[in-house]
Enzyme design. Structure first.
Site, mmCIF file in Angstrom:
data_model
loop_
_atom_site.group_PDB
_atom_site.id
_atom_site.type_symbol
_atom_site.label_atom_id
_atom_site.label_comp_id
_atom_site.label_asym_id
_atom_site.label_seq_id
_atom_site.Cartn_x
_atom_site.Cartn_y
_atom_site.Cartn_z
ATOM 1 N N LYS A 1 2.399 -4.124 3.455
ATOM 2 C CA LYS A 1 1.086 -3.989 4.081
ATOM 3 C C LYS A 1 0.847 -5.213 4.961
ATOM 4 O O LYS A 1 1.204 -6.340 4.574
ATOM 5 C CB LYS A 1 0.034 -3.901 2.968
ATOM 6 C CG LYS A 1 -1.388 -3.616 3.407
ATOM 7 C CD LYS A 1 -2.298 -3.429 2.184
ATOM 8 C CE LYS A 1 -3.721 -3.069 2.556
ATOM 9 N NZ LYS A 1 -4.578 -2.813 1.371
ATOM 10 N N SER B 1 -7.118 1.652 1.426
ATOM 11 C CA SER B 1 -6.799 1.019 2.687
ATOM 12 C C SER B 1 -5.309 0.847 2.951
ATOM 13 O O SER B 1 -4.916 0.618 4.090
ATOM 14 C CB SER B 1 -7.463 -0.363 2.729
ATOM 15 O OG SER B 1 -6.932 -1.198 1.719
ATOM 16 N N SER C 1 -7.295 0.937 -3.365
ATOM 17 C CA SER C 1 -6.482 1.036 -2.140
ATOM 18 C C SER C 1 -4.984 1.189 -2.334
ATOM 19 O O SER C 1 -4.268 1.382 -1.354
ATOM 20 C CB SER C 1 -6.727 -0.177 -1.259
ATOM 21 O OG SER C 1 -7.947 -0.010 -0.578
HETATM 22 N N1 GLN Z 1 -12.308 1.782 -0.436
HETATM 23 C C1 GLN Z 1 -12.765 0.611 -1.116
HETATM 24 C C2 GLN Z 1 -13.465 -0.292 -0.131
HETATM 25 O O1 GLN Z 1 -13.610 0.092 0.960
HETATM 26 C C3 GLN Z 1 -11.615 -0.105 -1.770
HETATM 27 C C4 GLN Z 1 -10.731 -0.767 -0.791
HETATM 28 C C5 GLN Z 1 -9.612 -1.516 -1.432
HETATM 29 O O2 GLN Z 1 -9.228 -1.255 -2.559
HETATM 30 N N2 GLN Z 1 -9.105 -2.485 -0.694
HETATM 31 O O3 GLN Z 1 -13.868 -1.362 -0.437
#
Ligand code: GLN
Length: 531
Positions: A92, A167, A191
Site C-alpha cells: 500500500k 482504504s 481497511s
Molecule cells: N473506512 C474507515 C474510515 O474511513 C476505516 C478506514 C481504515 O481502516 N483506514 O475511517
C-alpha cells in the site's frame, strides 16, 4: 518459462515457495510473470500507483542467488530459507521504501521520496520478498472504496464498475487479480478486512501492537494496524509472521513473541478440518445490522452452518455496545488524524507553496493538497479536541471505547475461541453510490470498526458469492490469537475446498487488460453522469 505464466501466478505463495526451492522456476521468472499481469491489467484496474520493475528484478535476482546457494548446500540450508524468499508482494502506498514514492493517496505527498525503510520494509527485504510496487488507496486511508484517492479510483476485478472496497483497495485488487500472492494493507477501522471481503481474498487486521508502525504514514495512531492480504490463510499467516514483532522505534509495538505456529498451519485438508471439532464460536447478534443484504446474510449463515457441521459449537452472543462503535470511531479517528496530519505544512514533506508568507504558504499548501474527505476529518477532529468540547466528545468516546472492549472481554472470559460475523453488510458497491453521503460510506465499516476500537485481531475470508460478487466471513479473536483465527480460517477453507465458487477467477479480470475498455476513472465518470 517452464510453466505457463498465467497458471503460475494463480498458485498460492506456499506452492510457489516450494517450486522455487525445487528449482522448477526462478524468482526472476516469477517476478516477470507477475509484473506482466500487473502492467497489463493496470489500465482497467488501476490497482497500482507505481510498478517498479527494475527494483523488483534486482530483488528477484538476489533471491535466486540465495536459492542457488542453498540448493548447493543441501536440504538443511533450503529448509532454513525464509518462507517469503523470492515471492512478489504489493505494498500500500503509505509504507516507506527508501528512495521510493509514498503518496498515501494524497496530492500533498506528491513528489515526496521516503528517506528510509519502514520497519516492515526492512523485514520484507530481510525475508527476501520481492516488492513489485505501491498500490492505490483512499487518501490517508480515509475511506471504504478507494474513491478518495487523489490519483483516481481502482476497479474491482469482479465487476469493473464497482469499487474494490477500501482504504487498501489497490492491494486487495492486486492480490485478487493475481498480480502478487501477497499484499500489505493497513486497517484503522476495516481497511484490510472490508476490501478483502469485497475482492474475495483473505485479509487480516492483527492485534494492535503486533506489527510496528514505524515508517507507515499515520492516520489514527491508536487504531492503525498493518496486516496481510493473501489468497489463502496459510499465505496470510506467512506474511504476518514475516512482518510482526517488537520494534523499539514504535513504542506501541508489543514485546509479545511471534508464534512460529503461524508457519505450521495444517497442510492437509483433513487435519485442518479436524481442528474445527470442539471449537467454541460466538455469533454476535448485533452484527446482523439493518440494511444488510440478504445474499450476504445467507452466505454468512451457511458458513456458520458448515462450521457447526464440522464439529464447532456456535452460540448466539451479544455485544451490546456495538451500536456506539461507529459514533465513537468517528470522534477518535478524526481527532487523532487532525493531530497526525498537522505535520503536512508544505515545509517538510512533499509539495508546498513558496510564494507567500509562512502562514499563507501553509494554508495554500493544505488547501490545495488535501482532498475533501481529509479536510472533513481534520475539521471534525479539531472540533472534537477543542477546549470546551474535549470532555463532551473525545473523553466520552474514549470511555465508550472501554465499554466496547469490555463487551468482547466478557466473551473471552466465557471461553469463546472466536466470534463469527459478516465483514461487510454489503457486497462491493458501484462507483459513486456512497460518495454524496459520507455517512453511508462510514456505515460500510459498521462490522469492522469495533474490532479496532477494542484492539483485537480479525480476519476476513471468502465464503461464497452473492449475485456473482464475493462475500467475506469475519473471524474475531482475543488479543494475540492470530494463530487460532488463522487455524479456523484454514479449517473453513478445508471444509469448503470443493465449493464451486472456490478457484473462480474474478469475473471481469480479462476485461481489465483490454486497452479498448474504459479506465476506472472513465467508468466512475460515466456512472456519475448517468446518476
Ligand atoms: N473506512 C474507515 C474510515 O474511513 C476505516 C478506514 C481504515 O481502516 N483506514 O475511517
Amino acid at each position: 518459462m517452464p510453466a505457463d505464466a498465467n497458471e503460475l501466478i494463480r498458485r498460492p505463495g506456499h506452492e510457489l515457495a516450494a517450486g522455487l526451492r525445487a528449482g522448477a522456476f526462478s524468482s526472476v521468472e516469477l517476478a516477470e510473470a507477475h509484473l506482466a499481469a500487473a502492467e497489463r491489467d493496470n489500465h482497467g484496474l488501476h490497482a497500482w500507483l507505481t510498478i517498479e520493475g527494475a527494483r523488483a528484478r534486482a530483488a528477484a535476482t538476489a533471491a535466486d542467488s540465495r536459492l542457488a546457494q542453498a540448493r548447493h548446500e543441501g536440504p538443511a540450508a533450503l529448509a532454513a530459507l525464509p518462507p517469503l524468499l523470492g515471492l512478489p508482494v504489493a505494498l500500500k502506498d503509505l509504507v516507506s521504501v527508501e528512495g521510493g514514492q509514498c503518496t498515501a493517496g494524497s496530492r500533498i505527498l506528491e513528489g515526496y521520496t521516503a528517506p528510509y525503510d519502514a520497519h516492515i520494509t526492512e523485514r520484507l527485504r530481510a525475508a527476501g520478498a520481492v516488492i513489485l510496487g505501491k498500490t492505490n488507496m483512499d487518501e490517508f486511508a480515509m475511506g471504504s472504496s478507494t474513491e478518495h484517492s487523489a490519483y483516481g479510483p481502482t476497479s474491482n476485478p469482479w465487476d469493473l464498475e464497482r469499487v474494490p472496497g477500501g482504504s487498501s483497495g489497490g492491494s486487495a485488487a492486486a492480490v485478487a487479480a493475481f498480480h502478487a500472492p501477497f499484499g500489505i494493507g493497513t486497517d484503522t477501522g476495516g481497511s484490510i478486512r472490508q476490501p478483502a471481503a469485497m475482492c474475495g481474498i483473505v485479509g487480516m487486521k492483527p492485534t494492535y501492537g503486533r506489527v510496528s508502525r514505524y515508517g507507515i504514514v499515520a492516520f489514527a495512531s491508536s487504531l492503525d494496524q498493518i496486516g496481510p492480504f493473501a489468497r489463502d490463510s496459510r499465505d496470510a499467516a506467512a506474511l504476518l509472521h514475516a512482518v510482526a514483532g517488537r520494534d523499539e522505534r514504535d513504542s506501541t509495538s508489543a514485546p509479545v513473541p511471534v508464534p512460529d505456529a503461524l508457519l505450521a498451519l495444517a497442510t492437509s485438508d483433513d487435519a485442518a478440518a479436524g481442528a474445527l471439532r470442539g471449537k467454541r464460536l460466538g455469533l454476535p447478534r448485533e452484527y446482523f445490522v439493518a440494511g444488510m443484504e440478504p445474499g450476504v446474510e445467507a452466505r454468512v449463515r451457511e458458513a456458520v452452518a458448515a462450521l457447526e457441521a464440522a464439529g464447532a459449537t456456535v452460540d448466539e452472543v451479544s455485544l451490546p455496545h456495538t451500536e456506539y462503535g461507529l459514533a465513537t470511531y468517528y470522534i477518535v479517528a478524526p481527532a487523532e488524524a487532525s493531530a497526525n496530519l498537522a505535520r503536512y505544512d508544505g515545509i517538510r514533506y512533499g509539495r508546498g507553496r513558496r510564494d507567500g508568507d509562512t502562514l499563507a504558504n501553509e494554508l495554500a499548501t493544505r488547501g490545495e493538497g488535501f482532498g475533501a474527505e481529509v479536510k472533513r476529518r481534520i475539521m471534525l477532529g479539531t472540533y472534537a479536541l477543542s477546549a470546551g468540547y474535549y470532555d463532551a466528545y473525545y473523553l466520552k468516546a474514549q470511555k465508550v471505547r472501554t465499554l466496547i472492549k469490555a463487551d468482547f472481554d466478557q466473551l473471552w472470559a466465557q471461553g469463546f475461541d472466536a466470534l463469527v460475523a459478516p465483514t461487510s453488510p454489503t457486497v462491493a458497491f458501484r462507483f459513486g453510490a456512497r460518495l454524496a453521503d459520507p455517512v453511508s460510506m462510514y456505515l460500510s465499516d459498521a462490522c469492522t470498526l469495533p474490532v479496532n476500537m477494542a484492539g483485537l485481531p480479525g480476519v476476513s475470508i471468502p465464503c461464497g458469492l452473492s449475485d456473482g460478487l464475493p462475500v467475506g466471513l469475519q473471524l474475531i479473536g482475543a488479543p494475540w490469537s492470530e494463530t487460532g483465527l488463522l487455524e479456523l480460517a484454514r479449517g473453513y477453507e478445508a471444509i469448503t475446498a470443493g465449493a464451486p465458487w472456490r478457484g473462480l477467477d474474478p469475473a471481469q479480470l480479462t476485461l481489465a487488460g483490454d486497452p479498448t475498455q474504459p479506465t476506472p476513472a472513465e467508468r466512475a465518470a460515466a456512472l456519475a453522469g448517468a446518476a
